[in-house]
Design an enzyme around this catalytic site. Structure first.
Site, PDB file in Angstrom:
ATOM      1  N   ASP A   8       0.881  -1.168   0.000  1.00 28.36           N
ATOM      2  CA  ASP A   8       0.000   0.000   0.000  1.00 28.36           C
ATOM      3  C   ASP A   8       0.918   1.217   0.000  1.00 28.36           C
ATOM      4  O   ASP A   8       1.524   1.543   1.016  1.00 28.36           O
ATOM      5  CB  ASP A   8      -0.900  -0.032   1.244  1.00 28.36           C
ATOM      6  CG  ASP A   8      -1.717   1.247   1.401  1.00 28.36           C
ATOM      7  OD1 ASP A   8      -1.664   2.117   0.510  1.00 28.36           O
ATOM      8  OD2 ASP A   8      -2.425   1.365   2.431  1.00 28.36           O
ATOM      9  N   LYS A  70       2.686  11.222  -3.391  1.00 30.65           N
ATOM     10  CA  LYS A  70       1.637  10.555  -4.167  1.00 30.65           C
ATOM     11  C   LYS A  70       0.720  11.559  -4.857  1.00 30.65           C
ATOM     12  O   LYS A  70       0.174  11.290  -5.919  1.00 30.65           O
ATOM     13  CB  LYS A  70       0.821   9.668  -3.224  1.00 30.65           C
ATOM     14  CG  LYS A  70      -0.163   8.754  -3.919  1.00 30.65           C
ATOM     15  CD  LYS A  70      -0.790   7.845  -2.891  1.00 30.65           C
ATOM     16  CE  LYS A  70      -1.781   6.873  -3.487  1.00 30.65           C
ATOM     17  NZ  LYS A  70      -2.326   5.993  -2.429  1.00 30.65           N
ATOM     18  N   GLU A 169      -7.396   0.532  -4.306  1.00 36.18           N
ATOM     19  CA  GLU A 169      -7.382   0.447  -2.842  1.00 36.18           C
ATOM     20  C   GLU A 169      -8.720  -0.008  -2.226  1.00 36.18           C
ATOM     21  O   GLU A 169      -8.718  -0.922  -1.399  1.00 36.18           O
ATOM     22  CB  GLU A 169      -6.923   1.785  -2.256  1.00 36.18           C
ATOM     23  CG  GLU A 169      -5.404   1.942  -2.408  1.00 36.18           C
ATOM     24  CD  GLU A 169      -4.926   3.375  -2.452  1.00 36.18           C
ATOM     25  OE1 GLU A 169      -5.722   4.274  -2.129  1.00 36.18           O
ATOM     26  OE2 GLU A 169      -3.772   3.610  -2.827  1.00 36.18           O
ATOM     27  N   ASP A 191     -13.374   5.147   1.086  1.00 36.99           N
ATOM     28  CA  ASP A 191     -11.928   5.163   1.356  1.00 36.99           C
ATOM     29  C   ASP A 191     -11.420   6.604   1.333  1.00 36.99           C
ATOM     30  O   ASP A 191     -11.253   7.189   0.259  1.00 36.99           O
ATOM     31  CB  ASP A 191     -11.218   4.300   0.304  1.00 36.99           C
ATOM     32  CG  ASP A 191      -9.707   4.232   0.527  1.00 36.99           C
ATOM     33  OD1 ASP A 191      -9.190   4.930   1.430  1.00 36.99           O
ATOM     34  OD2 ASP A 191      -9.044   3.479  -0.212  1.00 36.99           O
TER      35      ASP A 191
END
Lengths: 600, 175
Positions: A8, A70, A169, A191
């Site tokens: 992850d 990210k 994810e 999420d």
């Protein structure tokens, strides 16, 4: 089959997990922590530190401590223009299509920076599992576009990993969630992480995890909440903070935010600025409400795309650190009319799911299968700047579409195809993916060539294009120019450069480890000299201990780990007799004490 | 292999979507690239291609309108919204004007609601026509009627799709 790990790669924290004996578990780092902060610190000598040691440098060394990388994946400078004033980074020139950060005079792209984090996770897994790790499954936000997915895959390659699959994810989370429960029915996965928001609607049936729809915002997360709080503090300051102070503010508001998940009131304290204020949860809720509101639109969109109502959901699962915020839970509960699941650790569930997917790919289990979708419609530019959709969003992947192209001029040998992603009608409102240049078309009168172009979105959600001229049956060569990505040659170059890093890294690590051990041995020696047994050593022995200690102190500041090791060895040998004497004395004392107790 | 063949179905328009889903899951378990990670590169590529075909087929066939469009394409028919009657064009023109009012915010809530209801009613009428024509196609197919009859029915289906595409676009714009 060699081991495949699940990774992850998060905005705030990253994790690596593996399935052993059918159960996924997170592999801890050397410092024992499950979460590796997604922070990279560069020191002057070119050594990099990743994770907790790097996080500690965020305030002290803001210019060369990179975080939240990210958010820059697959982006050009225009995409992040609004964020930059609050970030301490130095953006390099030529960042139009790929943002580049300048650190100590060197430019780094987001995939290269992410590769540092991946290399750290790879190393952690290798240390814990005692074997080389080459294969990985890496998760990305479901709403990541083609360029962002490709950037993640590039990061894996640069880090020396074969990325066998890019997994979304929320889908990974559903795998971990459905694992022990043999669930059936419809679930919504909400999420909300450090940098991104996803909502996915899935149907679980007989081990098939079928994604019906997904939506989200790849620039919406805990970082945006921090930014609101930073702006609040900035408004109340009478001075413009420098980058150190800015980072101190970031750290302070982040702490307060986390405290407010449990407490009704928290303090924002920035010692560097002699600033302090208290923030109530009520005030906090009011400030962040617009952010949470922005997550609800995609939720409604996903439900509509799945042809379902909120009430149709059998379960709602919460993933990502930002779902710890009570207001987030309340709003989600209101929208879906049910209490969301929060029993799984929202930080770990994605990595665990990635490990499960890795296990499926390794061939260990055939009872589970993920059927995921592409989050955005794929289209091509047609006359008048209009985007013509060829693969609609929420199509199960792999998915493909075939289009016919021809020439407009006699003897034309090239045809350009502009590929886009998005839902809007005009090209200018969609995200440009790439220009595909069909080359070496056999010269023919205009309109005669029939070039069949096949667009294929693979199981990673990444596009590939192939073409064939139908009259000559000739396979058409295609040159790809990604709009927001690296070319294959650039990635290759970065892989080469990364070897250099790998070597520098390992050498630096060995030096640090040797120094730490030297420290330990010197401390132990000092204790030994203070012991009464020291008097029982010969003159020569004492001289040798003194000499060996001095030598070790001298060499331990050098960067040669072998020399440090040799000196450690010499001192260890010199103190061996002393250690024995101390040990024997301790044992006989213990025995004596025991005897005394027995007599009493 | 066409989409009907992927699912082992004749080229009929009446499809049991639950059975279709079941077959889709079964075939996914057989061909999905997840199960070919360790296979040779050519087998891997084949798994991706087959699964893409399966997914494309499922996406198309489970949707009642896309299914008809696809069937028509197999016979070289293509719905064309420029070939519709003047009467319908006038109707659409009028609705479009009202739609501008709704989008521009000059229409009242009642006006917007009645426009929505009007468009929905028209779309439902087309849906019913399409269902009827689809049933007729299946009957013709079963009774192995002469080719001329089948062609006639394909033309009819094309006509319905051409005409309904306007309404569908309007409905989409209203969302």
């Amino acid at each position: 089959m060699p081991k495949i790990v699940g990774i992850d790669l998060g905005t705030t924290n990253s994790l690596v997990a593996i399935v052993e004996d059918g159960t996924p578990r997170v592999v801890p780092g050397r410092d024992g922590s499950m979460l590796v902060p997604s922070v990279i610190y560069f020191d002057e000598s070119g050594t990099t530190f990743v994770g907790n040691p790097a996080k500690e440098k965020m305030v002290e060394r803001p210019r060369n401590t990179v975080f939240s990388i990210k958010r820059f994946m697959g982006k050009g400078i225009e995409d992040v223009r609004e964020d930059l004033p609050l970030l301490p980074f130095q953006v390099a020139p030529e960042s139009e299509h790929i943002l580049r950060l300048n650190i100590f005079g060197r430019d780094y792209t987001p995939p290269e920076l992410s590769a540092f984090i991946l290399r750290e996770l790879k190393r952690n897994a290798e240390t814990a599992l005692g074997e080389e790790i080459k294969n990985a499954v890496i998760t990305v936000p479901a709403y990541f576009n083609d360029a962002q997915r490709q950037a993640t895959k590039d990061a894996g390659r640069i880090a020396g990993l074969d990325v066998l699959r890019i997994v979304n994810e929320p889908t990974a989370a559903s795998l971990a969630y459905g694992l022990d429960k043999r669930k059936q029915g419809t679930i919504a996965v909400y999420d909300f992480g450090g940098g991104t928001f996803d909502i996915s609607i899935l149907k679980l049936r007989d081990g098939i995890f079928e994604v019906l729809s997904t939506s989200g915002d790849t620039h919406l997360g805990g970082d945006d909440i921090d930014e609101i709080l930073i702006r609040l503090v900035l408004k109340e300051l009478d001075q413009r903070p420098d980058v150190h102070q800015l980072q101190a503010i970031r750290r302070a508001v982040n702490t307060a935010k986390e405290e407010l998940s449990a407490a009704d009131r928290a303090d924002i304290t920035v010692e560097e600025l002699h600033y302090g204020r208290s923030l109530t949860r009520e005030e906090f809720n009011r400030l962040i409400d617009p952010i949470i509101e922005r997550t609800l639109g995609p939720c409604r969109q996903a439900l509509q795309d799945a042809g379902l109502n909120a009430a149709d959901m059998d379960e709602v699962v919460m993933v990502g650190g930002s779902t710890r915020i009570p207001l987030v839970r309340r709003r989600v509960q209101e929208l879906f009319g049910r209490v969301p699941h929060t029993e799984l650790n929202p930080d770990e569930v994605v990595a665990l799911g990635a490990a499960v997917q890795a296990d499926i790919l390794a061939g260990s289990r055939r009872d589970m299968l993920l059927l995921d979708v592409t989050p955005l419609s794929l289209g091509i530019e047609t006359m008048g700047g209009v985007m013509s959709k060829i693969i609609p969003r929420n199509s199960t992947i792999p998915a493909s579409a075939t289009e016919m192209f021809t020439t407009f001029i006699d003897g034309q040998t090239n045809v350009k195809i502009h590929v886009l992603q998005g839902e809007r009608e005009l090209v200018k409102d969609c995200r440009s993916l790439a220009q595909f240049d069909l080359k070496d078309i056999p010269p023919m009168p205009a309109g005669l060539p029939r070039i069949e172009v096949k667009f294929l979105i693979d199981a990673d959600g990444i596009l590939s294009v192939s073409a064939q001229e139908q009259r000559t049956n000739k396979h058409q060569s295609i040159e790809v120019k990604p709009t927001y990505g690296l070319t294959d040659e650039q990635v290759e170059q970065m892989i080469l450069e990364s070897f250099e890093y790998a070597e520098v890294d390992i050498a630096a690590r060995l030096v640090i480890e040797a120094r730490n051990e030297a420290e330990t041995v010197l401390n132990a020696t000092a204790k030994g000299i203070a012991d009464e047994q020291y008097a029982n050593l010969s003159e020569e022995e004492r001289a040798e201990i003194a000499a060996a200690s001095a030598r070790l102190r001298e060499v331990m500041r050098t960067n040669d780990h072998e020399v440090i090791r040799q000196s450690i060895e010499r001192l260890s040998n010199a103190t061996m007799h002393l250690a024995e004497l101390i040990m024997n004395a301790a044992i006989s004392k213990a025995l004596k004490d025991k005897r005394v107790r027995e007599i009493q | 292999m066409d989409y009907f063949e992927v699912f082992g179905l004749p080229r009929q328009l009446g499809i049991d979507t639950l059975a279709l889903e079941k077959t889709f899951h079964e075939l996914s378990r057989k061909y999905h690239p997840d199960y070919f990670t360790t296979a040779s590169p050519s087998k891997k590529t084949q798994a991706v291609r087959l699964t893409a075909l399966l997914n494309d087929a499922y996406r198309t066939l489970r949707h009642p309108v896309h299914r008809v469009e696809y069937l028509l394409s197999l016979y070289g028919y293509k719905p064309d919204s420029s070939k519709v009657s003047q009467v319908l064009l006038m109707e659409v023109f009028e609705i479009n004007e009202q739609l501008e009012g709704v989008k521009g915010g000059t229409a009242s809530v009642e006006e917007a609601d009645s426009l929505r209801a009007l468009i929905k009613e028209k779309r439902e009428r087309f849906d019913a026509e399409l269902r009827q024509a689809s049933l007729e196609w299946d009957e013709l197919l079963k009774s192995a009627k002469a080719e001329a009859k089948l062609k006639e029915q394909l033309a009819r289906l094309t006509e319905i799709l051409s005409e309904s595409s306007y309404i569908r676009n309007l409905e989409r714009e209203l969302e």
